[in-house]
Design a protein around this motif. Structure first.
Motif, PDB file in Angstrom:
ATOM      1  N   ARG A  93       0.165  -7.045  17.697  1.00 23.72           N
ATOM      2  CA  ARG A  93       0.775  -5.907  17.954  1.00 23.72           C
ATOM      3  C   ARG A  93      -0.272  -5.278  18.979  1.00 23.72           C
ATOM      4  O   ARG A  93      -1.091  -5.547  19.311  1.00 23.72           O
ATOM      5  CB  ARG A  93       0.692  -4.834  16.864  1.00 23.72           C
ATOM      6  CG  ARG A  93      -0.718  -4.305  16.432  1.00 23.72           C
ATOM      7  CD  ARG A  93      -0.370  -3.017  15.373  1.00 23.72           C
ATOM      8  NE  ARG A  93      -1.940  -2.612  15.162  1.00 23.72           N
ATOM      9  CZ  ARG A  93      -2.776  -3.052  14.133  1.00 23.72           C
ATOM     10  NH1 ARG A  93      -2.239  -3.737  13.289  1.00 23.72           N
ATOM     11  NH2 ARG A  93      -3.646  -2.247  14.046  1.00 23.72           N
ATOM     12  N   ASP A  95      -1.979  -1.726  20.414  1.00 24.34           N
ATOM     13  CA  ASP A  95      -2.254  -0.188  20.189  1.00 24.34           C
ATOM     14  C   ASP A  95      -2.377   0.571  21.251  1.00 24.34           C
ATOM     15  O   ASP A  95      -2.722  -0.040  22.348  1.00 24.34           O
ATOM     16  CB  ASP A  95      -3.167   0.047  19.023  1.00 24.34           C
ATOM     17  CG  ASP A  95      -3.126  -0.603  17.758  1.00 24.34           C
ATOM     18  OD1 ASP A  95      -1.640  -0.876  17.429  1.00 24.34           O
ATOM     19  OD2 ASP A  95      -3.751  -0.807  16.848  1.00 24.34           O
ATOM     20  N   ARG A  96      -2.328   1.883  21.400  1.00 31.03           N
ATOM     21  CA  ARG A  96      -2.783   2.566  22.331  1.00 31.03           C
ATOM     22  C   ARG A  96      -3.566   3.857  22.054  1.00 31.03           C
ATOM     23  O   ARG A  96      -3.531   4.512  21.167  1.00 31.03           O
ATOM     24  CB  ARG A  96      -1.528   3.161  23.175  1.00 31.03           C
ATOM     25  CG  ARG A  96      -1.944   3.665  24.273  1.00 31.03           C
ATOM     26  CD  ARG A  96      -0.465   4.470  24.987  1.00 31.03           C
ATOM     27  NE  ARG A  96       0.385   3.560  25.212  1.00 31.03           N
ATOM     28  CZ  ARG A  96       0.821   3.027  26.782  1.00 31.03           C
ATOM     29  NH1 ARG A  96      -0.373   3.176  27.572  1.00 31.03           N
ATOM     30  NH2 ARG A  96       1.692   2.239  27.018  1.00 31.03           N
ATOM     31  N   LYS A 113      -2.725   5.445  18.691  1.00 30.87           N
ATOM     32  CA  LYS A 113      -1.085   5.129  18.283  1.00 30.87           C
ATOM     33  C   LYS A 113      -1.071   3.845  18.117  1.00 30.87           C
ATOM     34  O   LYS A 113      -1.040   2.798  18.810  1.00 30.87           O
ATOM     35  CB  LYS A 113      -0.246   5.591  19.490  1.00 30.87           C
ATOM     36  CG  LYS A 113      -0.473   7.025  19.986  1.00 30.87           C
ATOM     37  CD  LYS A 113       0.387   7.526  21.092  1.00 30.87           C
ATOM     38  CE  LYS A 113       1.842   7.726  20.782  1.00 30.87           C
ATOM     39  NZ  LYS A 113       2.827   8.043  21.540  1.00 30.87           N
ATOM     40  N   THR A 114      -0.605   3.527  16.813  1.00 31.20           N
ATOM     41  CA  THR A 114      -0.468   2.013  16.243  1.00 31.20           C
ATOM     42  C   THR A 114       1.005   1.409  16.687  1.00 31.20           C
ATOM     43  O   THR A 114       1.948   2.086  16.744  1.00 31.20           O
ATOM     44  CB  THR A 114      -0.541   2.055  14.920  1.00 31.20           C
ATOM     45  OG1 THR A 114      -1.692   2.559  14.304  1.00 31.20           O
ATOM     46  CG2 THR A 114      -0.312   0.432  14.416  1.00 31.20           C
ATOM     47  N   GLY A 115       0.770   0.183  17.482  1.00 34.83           N
ATOM     48  CA  GLY A 115       2.074  -0.363  17.782  1.00 34.83           C
ATOM     49  C   GLY A 115       2.803  -1.080  16.926  1.00 34.83           C
ATOM     50  O   GLY A 115       2.495  -1.101  15.626  1.00 34.83           O
ATOM     51  N   THR A 116       4.157  -1.687  17.354  1.00 32.55           N
ATOM     52  CA  THR A 116       4.885  -2.374  16.268  1.00 32.55           C
ATOM     53  C   THR A 116       4.491  -3.962  16.333  1.00 32.55           C
ATOM     54  O   THR A 116       4.551  -4.420  17.591  1.00 32.55           O
ATOM     55  CB  THR A 116       6.360  -2.123  16.504  1.00 32.55           C
ATOM     56  OG1 THR A 116       6.508  -0.554  16.471  1.00 32.55           O
ATOM     57  CG2 THR A 116       7.323  -2.704  15.634  1.00 32.55           C
ATOM     58  N   PRO A 124       2.999   1.490  22.421  1.00 34.94           N
ATOM     59  CA  PRO A 124       3.863   2.489  22.195  1.00 34.94           C
ATOM     60  C   PRO A 124       3.840   3.542  23.521  1.00 34.94           C
ATOM     61  O   PRO A 124       3.065   3.399  24.290  1.00 34.94           O
ATOM     62  CB  PRO A 124       2.802   3.461  20.969  1.00 34.94           C
ATOM     63  CG  PRO A 124       2.067   2.381  20.438  1.00 34.94           C
ATOM     64  CD  PRO A 124       1.749   1.298  21.769  1.00 34.94           C
ATOM     65  N   GLU A 125       4.985   4.013  23.482  1.00 37.61           N
ATOM     66  CA  GLU A 125       5.355   4.825  24.849  1.00 37.61           C
ATOM     67  C   GLU A 125       4.209   6.044  24.701  1.00 37.61           C
ATOM     68  O   GLU A 125       3.969   6.554  23.651  1.00 37.61           O
ATOM     69  CB  GLU A 125       6.765   5.411  24.865  1.00 37.61           C
ATOM     70  CG  GLU A 125       7.837   4.381  24.974  1.00 37.61           C
ATOM     71  CD  GLU A 125       9.021   4.651  25.227  1.00 37.61           C
ATOM     72  OE1 GLU A 125       9.203   6.000  25.010  1.00 37.61           O
ATOM     73  OE2 GLU A 125       9.998   4.089  25.419  1.00 37.61           O
ATOM     74  N   THR A 141      -4.723   0.293  26.119  1.00 40.54           N
ATOM     75  CA  THR A 141      -4.351  -0.319  25.314  1.00 40.54           C
ATOM     76  C   THR A 141      -4.983  -1.503  24.693  1.00 40.54           C
ATOM     77  O   THR A 141      -6.120  -2.030  25.344  1.00 40.54           O
ATOM     78  CB  THR A 141      -3.009  -1.044  25.841  1.00 40.54           C
ATOM     79  OG1 THR A 141      -3.240  -1.874  27.046  1.00 40.54           O
ATOM     80  CG2 THR A 141      -1.984  -0.026  26.698  1.00 40.54           C
TER      81      THR A 141
END
Length: 351
Positions: A93, A95-96, A113-116, A124-125, A141
């Motif tokens: 994944r 993260d940002r 902000k944890t990504g998928t 993440p946007e 990121t």
């Protein structure tokens, strides 16, 4: 109209006995002021302002920094430590780390902000709405691999320089209204197009006139060539009398020899070189043996004494024409490079 800031005066009290001020304003006006003066982003100096770096394990450190978000500012003079969620068991994944202006809670904060998790993950946007509870600047990121237990600096991509998600704070000039300059440029373009069209029409007329001159010259050449041929034919008839084949062969041999000598410049001649008082060559006169052909060469110079053209006029005694060869010199750059343009003309002798 909203304006500020001016000293307030107490004009009364509310139902709870609190004073009412006539020039009181909310914080959004203060943010509006700064949002019109400086852009969103972080400071470019120092270079590690709010930089995200790897720390121990799944932790990252955010350096001290200063940032502006829609007129609100965030300042931290100490490093901050953020912890990432546990690494995925499969795939990976992204993260940002963001600097967020949290209007709902009335604060600015650093957030992960944890990504998928995905085979081809994306970060993440960034939330940057025209209105809402949050507005974010993307600092970095972070790629979190399968079962990773630590983050290295190679896993971190610094996005502070990316103006689409963060960028550096710029000053008033960044907001310069260029509409006036655009109007001037547009007017210049219109005038340029108009002048170009006029110049094109003029060039077209000059081109057509030049074409007509060429046609006239060809017509003149045709007429004079026919006359020259008639004169030559009358003279050759007598020479071909008697042994026609032998006389014709002699003519061919003489013509072949003449062409050969002319091609390789093999001839007996006298060359006279004329110089001025400074010892500079001003002219060259070449005369072949028997004075059947003369070649007069002159040099054209500019005000600085540099040669701009060499003109050679070749005049044979026989025939109706003399010939002019012109070699023009043009300097093309500051290093003294030149182009040489050669032209040739045929002119009828004056009687």
């Amino acid at each position: 109209m909203r304006y500020g800031y001016f000293d307030s005066e107490i004009v009364g009290t509310d139902s709870e006995g609190m004073p009412i001020f006539d020039r009181a304003e909310t914080s959004d006006l203060f943010r509006l002021l700064f949002s019109k003066l400086v852009s969103n982003g972080v400071l470019a100096d120092p270079s590690d302002c709010f930089q995200v770096v790897a720390a121990e394990g799944l932790n990252v450190t955010v350096r001290p920094g200063f940032g502006m978000i829609n007129g609100a500012f965030a300042y931290d003079d100490a490093e901050a430590t953020l912890t990432l969620e546990k690494a995925p068991a499969s795939y990976s994944r992204i993260d940002r780390v963001v600097l967020r202006c949290n209007y709902a809670d009335r604060l600015c904060e650093l957030v992960v902000k944890t990504g998928t998790v995905a085979n081809t993950p994306v970060a993440p946007e960034i939330v940057q709405p025209a209105a809402g509870d949050y507005y974010e600047l993307g600092l970095a990121t972070i790629t979190v691999g399968t079962n990773a237990t630590a983050v290295t600096q190679a896993n971190i991509t610094d996005t502070r320089l990316d103006s689409t998600v963060c960028g550096f704070i710029t000053q008033l000039i960044d907001h310069l209204d260029t509409s006036v300059f655009f109007d001037q440029l547009d007017q210049f373009y219109a005038e340029f197009v108009s002048k170009t069209e006029s110049d094109y029409q003029l060039s077209r007329e000059e081109y057509l006139a030049m074409c007509q001159d060429i046609v006239d010259t060809l017509n003149t050449f045709e007429q004079t060539a026919e006359s020259d041929f008639d004169i030559w034919f009358q003279s050759i008839k007598d020479k071909l009398a008697g042994d026609v084949a032998g006389a014709l062969q002699n003519q061919i041999d003489a013509l072949t020899e003449t062409i050969f000598l002319d091609k390789y410049g093999l001839c007996n001649k006298v060359t006279a070189i004329t110089k001025n008082e400074a010892g500079e060559t001003t002219g060259i006169l070449e005369t072949d043996e028997g004075a059947q052909v003369t070649a007069q060469t002159t040099f054209q110079k500019d005000a600085e004494g540099s040669t701009t053209a060499i003109v050679t006029v070749i005049t044979p005694v026989a025939g109706n024409y003399f010939y002019t060869k012109t070699a023009a010199f043009e300097t093309t750059d500051s290093n003294g490079s030149k182009t040489i343009t050669e032209s040739y003309t045929q002119t009828i002798k004056e009687e």
